[in-house]
Design a protein around this motif. Structure first.
Motif, short mmCIF file in Angstrom:
data_model
loop_
_atom_site.label_atom_id
_atom_site.label_comp_id
_atom_site.label_asym_id
_atom_site.label_seq_id
_atom_site.Cartn_x
_atom_site.Cartn_y
_atom_site.Cartn_z
N UNK A 348 0.80 -1.21 0.00
CA UNK A 348 0.00 0.00 0.00
C UNK A 348 0.83 1.26 0.00
N UNK A 349 1.95 1.27 0.72
CA UNK A 349 2.81 2.44 0.76
C UNK A 349 3.54 2.69 -0.55
N UNK A 350 4.00 1.62 -1.21
CA UNK A 350 4.89 1.78 -2.37
C UNK A 350 4.20 1.62 -3.71
N UNK A 351 2.95 1.12 -3.74
CA UNK A 351 2.31 0.82 -5.03
C UNK A 351 2.26 2.02 -5.96
N UNK A 352 1.80 3.22 -5.51
CA UNK A 352 1.75 4.34 -6.46
C UNK A 352 3.12 4.70 -7.02
N UNK A 353 4.18 4.54 -6.22
CA UNK A 353 5.52 4.88 -6.71
C UNK A 353 5.97 3.88 -7.77
N UNK A 354 5.67 2.59 -7.57
CA UNK A 354 5.99 1.58 -8.58
C UNK A 354 5.19 1.83 -9.85
N UNK A 355 3.91 2.20 -9.70
CA UNK A 355 3.08 2.50 -10.88
C UNK A 355 3.61 3.73 -11.61
N UNK A 356 4.09 4.73 -10.86
CA UNK A 356 4.69 5.92 -11.50
C UNK A 356 5.91 5.53 -12.34
N UNK A 357 6.74 4.64 -11.80
CA UNK A 357 7.93 4.21 -12.53
C UNK A 357 7.54 3.51 -13.83
N UNK A 358 6.53 2.63 -13.77
CA UNK A 358 6.13 1.92 -14.99
C UNK A 358 5.51 2.89 -15.99
N UNK A 359 4.68 3.82 -15.54
CA UNK A 359 4.05 4.78 -16.46
C UNK A 359 5.09 5.70 -17.09
N UNK A 360 6.07 6.10 -16.31
CA UNK A 360 7.14 6.94 -16.87
C UNK A 360 7.90 6.19 -17.94
N UNK A 361 8.18 4.92 -17.68
CA UNK A 361 8.84 4.09 -18.71
C UNK A 361 7.94 3.94 -19.93
N UNK A 362 6.63 3.80 -19.71
CA UNK A 362 5.67 3.63 -20.81
C UNK A 362 5.61 4.88 -21.67
N UNK A 363 5.62 6.05 -21.07
CA UNK A 363 5.58 7.30 -21.83
C UNK A 363 6.83 7.47 -22.68
#
Length: 370
Positions: A348-363
């Motif tokens: 719960x604490x780290x999920x948004x940060x991991x999702x940010x990393x994947x989305x940044x890579x996706x962009x």
């Protein structure tokens, strides 16, 4: 171009993440590490039979390793390995991992190594590997691959792994419904404790007065908590009508995960207590924006996901913890659930940060399909 049998699979990511979670559950609270009194190095090779154990211990050890056995087998086969290699890694490899975890518990006074736990973990890994073999024999893994190809474009394995972990993160009670990502306050507390008594000690003076978010901001944060995972799914999804059902699935997962968290923490009689006057508008706004986002391209959905998750982290970091949560956490910390509960906390604490990393890579990817 990758061969069909050697395509990257979300099962690989999930198996690795699940393995890390198993290590966390096995070695929590990670200290203090001490040499066991009166124990010789040769005696550490064996594991003692526990004095007391009940049905809960049986189920939690078997069911804890069964999904990892299935995911390990699927990861090997979907990556181009043979069924024999998949079964060998799922059964022998995970049994060895369990033995290592149980042996390391000798050095943790708060944990007790157990031969029964190792045998039950090995049984769970065996059942998971055999289940994976049966699914592969009857075409289950191939059907999953076909379903993924119809709904998602490549690369999508990282997004699918994160979406599978999102409901797990919701099990740990957040400061507000769907409000994952309250890691920054924890890092601030950690830095203050580490620097205490040093020339760089942080002197904060009087304790700041923490006030709850106004209802309007709370509703916006809830909407962002639903919109973020939906945009993550849309950033990997194929265009078309299926996107509408992906958003509906995100809404259902969010509701079920938050309700189950409330049941675990406050009892079944309070299952729907999280549906406050601010929750309904937040869910409605988040669902409406998510369905509008179905019209976006994959890259645009990823870009907006970066904005949404950043705003969510900022709002959640300012939200106070539930005043009734401390009493509930005492039950978990004093019981046998804390090892599993800590997994949901960290996700719960780290999920948004991991999702940010994947989305940044996706962009950043060059994508002809946009």
């Amino acid at each position: 171009m990758q061969e069909p049998g050697r395509r990257r699979s979300s099962a690989t990511w999930l198996a690795l993440i699940y393995g890390l979670l198993v290590v966390h559950a096995s070695l929590y609270p990670f200290g203090p590490w001490t040499w066991p009194t009166g124990v010789t190095p040769s005696w550490l090779i064996g594991l003692p039979w526990p004095r007391y154990w009940g049905p809960f211990d049986v189920w939690v050890n078997v069911l804890g390793y069964l999904p990892m056995g299935l995911l390990t087998f699927a990861a090997v086969v979907r990556s181009g390995g043979s069924r024999r290699a998949g079964l060998l890694l799922a059964i022998a490899g995970l049994s060895a991992l369990s033995y290592l975890m149980e042996s390391l518990q000798y050095f943790l006074p708060s944990r007790a190594p157990s031969l029964a736990d190792w045998l039950l973990n090995s049984l769970g890994a065996l059942l998971g590997g055999l289940l994976g073999g049966l699914l592969h024999h009857f075409g289950g893994l191939q059907r999953w691959h076909g379903w993924r190809e119809r709904w998602f474009l490549q690369p999508s394995e990282g997004a699918l792994a994160l979406l599978a972990l999102w409901p797990v993160g919701l099990l740990f009670p957040a400061p507000l419904p769907l409000g994952l990502g309250q890691l920054l306050p924890r890092l601030r507390e950690l830095s203050e404790s580490l620097l205490a008594g040093t020339p760089w000690e942080i002197v904060s003076g009087a304790e700041p007065v923490v006030r709850p978010l106004p209802p309007g901001l709370e509703a916006i944060a809830i909407a962002l908590g639903l919109l973020g995972p939906a945009l993550l799914a849309l950033s990997a999804a194929r265009p078309g009508w299926r996107r509408v059902f992906l958003v509906l699935g995100a809404l259902l997962l969010g509701v079920v995960g938050t309700t189950w968290s409330t049941v675990l923490n406050f009892g079944p009689q309070h299952a729907w207590a999280w549906l406050t006057p601010a929750t309904w508008p937040g869910l409605g706004l988040g669902a409406a924006l998510a369905w509008l986002a179905c019209l976006l391209s994959r890259r645009a959905a990823a870009a907006w996901g970066l904005v949404v998750l950043t705003a969510l982290i900022a709002l959640v970091s300012e939200a106070p913890a539930d005043p009734y949560l401390a009493q509930s956490l005492q039950f978990w910390e004093q019981g046998r659930f804390i090892n599993l509960y800590g997994l949901a906390q960290w996700i719960g604490w780290t999920w948004p940060f991991a999702a940010l990393a994947w989305l940044l890579w996706r962009v950043a990817q060059r994508d002809p399909t946009r």
